[in-house]
Design a protein around this motif. Structure first.
Motif, short mmCIF file in Angstrom:
data_model
loop_
_atom_site.label_atom_id
_atom_site.label_comp_id
_atom_site.label_asym_id
_atom_site.label_seq_id
_atom_site.Cartn_x
_atom_site.Cartn_y
_atom_site.Cartn_z
N ALA A 28 9.70 -1.23 -4.94
CA ALA A 28 9.44 -2.29 -4.24
C ALA A 28 10.71 -2.24 -3.47
O ALA A 28 9.99 -1.76 -2.08
CB ALA A 28 8.69 -3.34 -3.55
N LEU A 29 11.77 -2.81 -4.12
CA LEU A 29 13.20 -1.93 -3.14
C LEU A 29 13.52 -0.82 -3.47
O LEU A 29 13.77 -0.52 -2.20
CB LEU A 29 14.22 -2.91 -4.02
N ARG A 30 13.57 -0.38 -4.43
CA ARG A 30 13.96 1.30 -4.14
C ARG A 30 12.57 2.14 -3.10
O ARG A 30 13.49 2.62 -2.57
CB ARG A 30 13.39 1.93 -6.15
N ARG A 31 11.46 1.72 -2.95
CA ARG A 31 10.87 2.08 -2.47
C ARG A 31 10.61 1.83 -0.56
O ARG A 31 11.17 2.53 -0.06
CB ARG A 31 9.21 1.71 -2.18
N THR A 32 11.35 1.11 -0.67
CA THR A 32 12.02 0.27 0.51
C THR A 32 12.73 1.14 1.10
O THR A 32 13.20 1.68 2.11
CB THR A 32 12.10 -1.48 0.80
N LEU A 33 14.48 1.38 0.70
CA LEU A 33 15.53 2.02 0.66
C LEU A 33 15.19 3.30 0.46
O LEU A 33 15.66 4.04 1.89
CB LEU A 33 16.93 1.57 -0.12
N ALA A 34 14.73 3.96 0.29
CA ALA A 34 13.64 5.58 0.53
C ALA A 34 13.05 5.39 0.81
O ALA A 34 13.52 6.69 2.32
CB ALA A 34 13.39 5.75 -1.02
N ILE A 95 6.16 9.19 2.03
CA ILE A 95 5.01 8.01 2.33
C ILE A 95 3.58 7.85 1.70
O ILE A 95 3.21 7.05 1.04
CB ILE A 95 4.81 7.68 3.59
N PHE A 96 4.05 9.29 1.06
CA PHE A 96 2.42 9.63 0.42
C PHE A 96 2.90 8.95 -1.05
O PHE A 96 1.42 8.08 -2.00
CB PHE A 96 2.30 11.03 0.43
N SER A 97 4.09 9.65 -1.27
CA SER A 97 4.34 8.95 -2.54
C SER A 97 4.55 7.68 -2.90
O SER A 97 4.29 6.95 -4.01
CB SER A 97 6.17 9.02 -2.89
N LEU A 98 4.51 6.63 -2.23
CA LEU A 98 4.10 5.48 -2.29
C LEU A 98 3.01 5.00 -2.61
O LEU A 98 2.78 4.04 -3.42
CB LEU A 98 4.69 4.67 -0.78
N GLY A 99 2.06 5.81 -2.73
CA GLY A 99 0.83 5.40 -3.56
C GLY A 99 0.27 4.92 -4.68
O GLY A 99 -0.88 4.97 -5.23
N LEU A 450 -9.00 4.63 -2.29
CA LEU A 450 -8.18 5.14 -1.47
C LEU A 450 -6.83 4.75 -0.74
O LEU A 450 -7.32 3.57 -0.01
CB LEU A 450 -9.02 6.11 -0.50
N LYS A 451 -5.93 4.89 -1.39
CA LYS A 451 -4.63 4.08 -0.52
C LYS A 451 -4.77 4.15 0.62
O LYS A 451 -4.60 5.43 0.79
CB LYS A 451 -3.92 3.73 -1.87
N GLY A 452 -4.31 3.06 1.95
CA GLY A 452 -3.82 3.08 3.33
C GLY A 452 -2.38 4.09 3.23
O GLY A 452 -2.83 4.91 3.97
N THR A 453 -1.76 3.65 2.12
CA THR A 453 -0.68 4.45 2.86
C THR A 453 -0.72 6.06 1.96
O THR A 453 0.29 7.10 2.92
CB THR A 453 0.60 4.64 1.34
N ALA A 457 -1.07 8.67 5.43
CA ALA A 457 0.34 10.12 5.40
C ALA A 457 -0.43 11.46 5.32
O ALA A 457 -0.48 12.23 6.00
CB ALA A 457 1.27 10.47 4.00
N ALA A 458 -1.85 11.69 4.71
CA ALA A 458 -2.10 13.02 4.57
C ALA A 458 -3.09 12.69 6.09
O ALA A 458 -2.59 14.09 6.71
CB ALA A 458 -3.65 12.91 3.49
#
Length: 505
Positions: A28-34, A95-99, A450-453, A457-458
């Motif tokens: 979660a931290l890596r995703r937030t910073l990225a 953003i898509f990759s966060l799924g 089907l995730k929201g992120t 993004a798509a």
């Protein structure tokens, strides 16, 4: 204010370094910073676009070493245009990759940001050798991203991708060595001054180097016959990586525009318009090959990968014509096709997640979940990619058709684009009808949620075609001004004579 030019390089560099040392930190931290890094990059790109829109050139000389000896970054309308196109695409792909696509490799975000750094260096550099360095940075990152997710399905396409690009890098070094041996410089502005002065045997050596360099850029852009590595490599990559790779071929096209209009343009004496006579027919043949590949594609990702090749041919044909109108039309189409192709890669992955074992293959299968939402996204993307109204692909192709003067080139360009567009529509219609509507009894039992992120993004990526239409006037005005600036090489040469760090131009 010129320090802003370093931001597109420093932001992903620092973000990537942080990610390198955070491999074992909570995801979660890596995703937030990225994601924060990518958002900051979009904001910076918008600032640079606003700065460049006044029509002036800005240069940044690292260490205040004056060209042609130092490392120089140059901002103009074309560079800012490429930065914005890349950063917006990267943000939505990120953003898509966060799924879940970023899982399985602790350094996914590191590689993602380093590739963005390499792309931004390529767009900003004012030196041929540093363009080579940028290519190597983004390619090394892309090797890791291509293999992200594991699986033997990526091994062979990844090997082909690596080997071909290593060959291209070798040719790049040889070609710039040949040019440097004659001119004593690799600064693009300095080359624009010295190449017209080259004569005799030296001119032949520079011509050979220039033609080899064109081959390298054609390999990066995936021009026939150097395009067959692309469909399998892109189709085997994970969705956010394939979406980001949509900009990779545009780096080769950007390099052709930058180098061959500035260094080998109309004022290059014996070497004027080097290679442009070859580029036009190769572009049309590349377009035709892409259409044939799309017609024979057996899955949605392969279909989209062949669309990349179609767009390369469609872009290079007007660029080879060399007029301000054709350059402007090509840039407008580039923005549309890059974002739409990226969106189709993301949609193809969502479709695959809802069809169980059928994946994104173009075969009949039980009815997928969320069919209406996904079919609308695919339809909009397909219509835009094929070049039909009312979406941005239509306006891009229309501008290209209108930019060519009456004559044999007009007949070939119109015929190839119109017939190619019709056959591309056939390919998308076949794929859409089979995947979404020709279903067998039953429902898919193994569909992933089907995730929201991923859905957002798509959807946003595909919706950009509507945004381009809504802003078609300002975008077309900007591309027209960009084309005029590209052709005015004297202004580029003048600004690089005395670049000063931190000083407004």
């Amino acid at each position: 204010m010129n320090h802003w030019l370093t931001a597109p390089v420093l932001i992903p560099l620092l973000g990537g370094i942080l990610q390198t040392f955070m491999g074992y930190a909570p995801i979660a931290l890596r995703r937030t910073l990225a994601l924060a890094t990518t958002v900051l990059l979009v904001a910076t790109s918008m600032v640079l676009l606003t700065m460049a829109d006044d029509g002036s050139y800005r240069a940044y000389a690292f260490g205040n070493w004056q060209p042609p000896f130092g490392i120089v970054l140059v901002l103009d309308r074309l560079a800012a245009f490429m930065l914005v196109m890349t950063s917006v695409l990267a943000l939505l792909a990120h953003i898509f990759s966060l799924g879940g696509a970023d899982e399985g490799n602790r350094q996914f975000h590191t590689l993602f940001l380093f590739q963005l750094m390499g792309l931004n260096i390529a767009f900003l550099t004012g030196d041929l050798f540093n363009l080579f360095v940028a290519f190597e940075v983004l390619l090394i990152a892309s090797y890791g991203l291509l293999m992200h997710g594991g699986g033997t399905v990526r091994t062979v396409p990844g090997l082909h991708y690596v080997v071909l690009n290593l060959v291209g890098s070798s040719l790049f070094l040889i070609s710039v060595g040949m040019i440097y041996s004659v001119t004593g410089t690799l600064n693009m502005a300095d080359l624009a001054v010295k190449v017209p002065q080259v004569t005799g045997e030296n001119a032949l050596l520079v011509k050979a180097g220039g033609m080899m360099l064109l081959v390298v850029f054609a390999l990066k852009a995936a021009v026939l016959p150097l395009c067959f590595w692309l469909p399998k490599a892109y189709a085997s990559a994970t969705a956010p990586v394939a979406a980001l790779f949509a900009i990779m071929t545009k780096v080769g096209i950007y390099a052709i525009i930058r180098v061959y209009f500035l260094v080998f343009g109309d004022d290059a004496g014996e070497l004027a318009n080097l290679g442009m006579d070859w580029l036009f027919p190769l572009a049309l043949i590349t377009l035709a090959m892409g259409v044939m590949g799309a017609l024979g594609a057996d899955n949605l990702k392969s279909l989209t990968a062949w669309q990349v090749i179609i767009s390369v041919g469609t872009l290079l044909a007007p660029i080879a014509l060399g007029s301000a109108e054709s350059l402007s039309a090509a840039l407008f189409y580039m923005l549309s096709t890059t974002w739409i192709v990226a969106g189709l890669f993301l949609v193809a992955d969502l479709v695959a997640s809802q069809r169980g074992s059928a994946g994104d293959r173009i075969i009949t299968a039980p009815m997928m979940r969320h069919r209406t939402f996904l079919s609308v996204l695919f339809m909009i993307g397909a219509v835009a990619a094929a070049g039909l109204p009312p979406f941005s692909g239509f306006f891009g192709k229309l501008l290209i058709l209108m930019s060519v003067e009456p004559g044999p080139q007009m007949a070939w360009l119109w015929g190839t684009i119109l017939v190619g567009g019709f056959l591309t529509l056939v390919a998308y219609s076949r794929a859409g009808s089979i995947v979404f509507w020709r279903t067998v009894d039953g429902h898919v039992e193994t569909a992933r949620p089907l995730k929201g992120t991923t859905a957002v993004a798509a959807g946003a990526m595909i919706a950009l075609t509507v945004v381009i239409v809504a802003m078609a006037g300002p975008i077309n005005r900007y591309t027209e001004d960009t084309a005029a600036q590209i052709l005015d090489t004297s202004a580029y040469i003048d600004i690089l004579q005395t670049p000063m760090v931190g000083e407004d131009d």
